[in-house]
Design an enzyme around this catalytic site. Structure first.
Site, mmCIF file in Angstrom:
data_model
loop_
_atom_site.group_PDB
_atom_site.id
_atom_site.type_symbol
_atom_site.label_atom_id
_atom_site.label_comp_id
_atom_site.label_asym_id
_atom_site.label_seq_id
_atom_site.Cartn_x
_atom_site.Cartn_y
_atom_site.Cartn_z
ATOM 1 N N GLY A 36 0.842 -1.207 0.000
ATOM 2 C CA GLY A 36 0.000 0.000 0.000
ATOM 3 C C GLY A 36 0.873 1.252 0.000
ATOM 4 O O GLY A 36 0.650 2.190 -0.779
ATOM 5 N N HIS A 37 1.887 1.280 0.901
ATOM 6 C CA HIS A 37 2.807 2.431 0.928
ATOM 7 C C HIS A 37 3.533 2.560 -0.406
ATOM 8 O O HIS A 37 3.689 3.654 -0.941
ATOM 9 C CB HIS A 37 3.894 2.238 2.004
ATOM 10 C CG HIS A 37 3.390 2.238 3.408
ATOM 11 N ND1 HIS A 37 3.463 1.130 4.222
ATOM 12 C CD2 HIS A 37 2.825 3.210 4.151
ATOM 13 C CE1 HIS A 37 2.959 1.423 5.404
ATOM 14 N NE2 HIS A 37 2.567 2.672 5.393
ATOM 15 N N GLN A 61 0.459 10.371 18.500
ATOM 16 C CA GLN A 61 -0.829 9.906 17.964
ATOM 17 C C GLN A 61 -1.263 8.563 18.546
ATOM 18 O O GLN A 61 -2.290 8.025 18.159
ATOM 19 C CB GLN A 61 -0.812 9.863 16.440
ATOM 20 C CG GLN A 61 0.048 8.767 15.822
ATOM 21 C CD GLN A 61 0.131 8.923 14.309
ATOM 22 O OE1 GLN A 61 0.816 9.802 13.809
ATOM 23 N NE2 GLN A 61 -0.558 8.060 13.576
#
Ligand code: PAF
Length: 281
Positions: A36-37, A61
């Protein structure tokens, strides 16, 4: 490929490139790179002269220290993958480089962060906004690329970009979800699944897609309850939330209007939390 760990050095490299009027595409990541990256990076490099990738597991985060600790990290493998595609610069800072002092900025997303991920991961999007705004200011790219798997993150980063970072003039580009052969949305967290969890994890998208594709047969409440109960009937899966929301406000909708509506889900496979979404359009 240039690898740099500090902002000054990155600026030096980028300054030279920008002087030549090269366009810069930026892909921020937390590493543990997967296909995906790599598809984001390939797309960025097809649209820009220079592609910058950052690898930084952003502590602000994570609302759980345990989750931060178990987040997969493999710099060596990541660099190997980046060398084989068109990545020009990799920025891999340490925490002290990105946060020389505490970041106390609080962002107001007008409620976009109160639902779904934001509801279950308190402060998560404020942390994402802290790091993304800092990275945007440091790299100052022409375009920045994010995956649609993180549907709410994309909406919030677009809001951040338009309302807090307008002067930087960066275009935020959202790219399609890349899936494993069995339909599981690619995620760095997938590598933490054991065999049984991995096998059941494919049922998240399969179940969601099956029912959402025939949404006309159900009421919104009926569709939600079918999907949740079917996924929960698997031994290793437990739905945290499944919601059908307006693409702009991210609030639950009473009716599905395909071009304006997305279904979003978060599921625990054992202790690993996975998210996915389905666009009715
Ligand atoms: O999606 C991610 O990997 C992260 O949230 C991001 C955008 C790189 C910020 O740390």
């Amino acid at each position: 490929m240039i690898i740099t760990r500090n902002i000054k050095e990155l600026h030096k490299v980028l300054f030279g490139k920008k002087k030549l009027k090269n366009t810069v595409g930026f892909v921020p990541t937390m590493g543990a790179l997967h296909a995906g990256h790599l598809s984001l990076i390939k797309f960025a490099s097809s649209e820009n002269d220079i592609t910058v990738v950052s690898i930084f597991v952003n502590p602000t985060q994570f609302n759980s220290k345990k989750d931060l600790k178990k987040y997969p990290r493999d710099e060596e493998k990541d660099l190997e993958k980046l060398k084989n595609i068109n990545c020009d610069i990799v920025f891999i800072p340490e925490v002290e480089e990105m946060y020389p002092k505490d970041d106390n900025r609080i962002f107001d997303f007008q409620g976009l962060d109160n639902v779904m991920e934001g509801k279950y991961r308190n402060g998560h999007f404020n942390g994402v906004a802290q790091i993304v705004s800092t990275l945007f200011e440091i790299v100052n790219p022409d375009k920045a690329y994010f995956g649609k798997k993180d549907f709410q993150q994309v909406a919030i980063i677009k809001y951040l970009n338009e309302n807090y970072l307008k002067d930087l003039n960066i275009e935020v580009v959202a790219c399609d979800i890349i899936r494993e052969e069995d339909g599981l949305a690619m995620s760095s967290r997938n590598m933490l699944l054991n065999k049984e969890q991995r096998s059941e994890a494919s049922l998240i998208s399969k179940t969601m897609f099956f029912y959402c594709n025939s949404y006309k047969k159900y009421s919104v409440a009926g569709l939600k309850s079918k999907i949740i109960s079917e996924i929960n009937s698997n031994t290793h899966l437990e739905v945290e939330y499944f919601d059908i929301v307006d693409n702009k406000t991210l609030q639950s909708v009473p009716d599905i209007i395909p071009e304006k509506t997305t279904a979003c889900i978060a599921v625990y496979a054992g202790i690993i939390r996975l998210i996915d979404n389905f666009s009715f359009n």
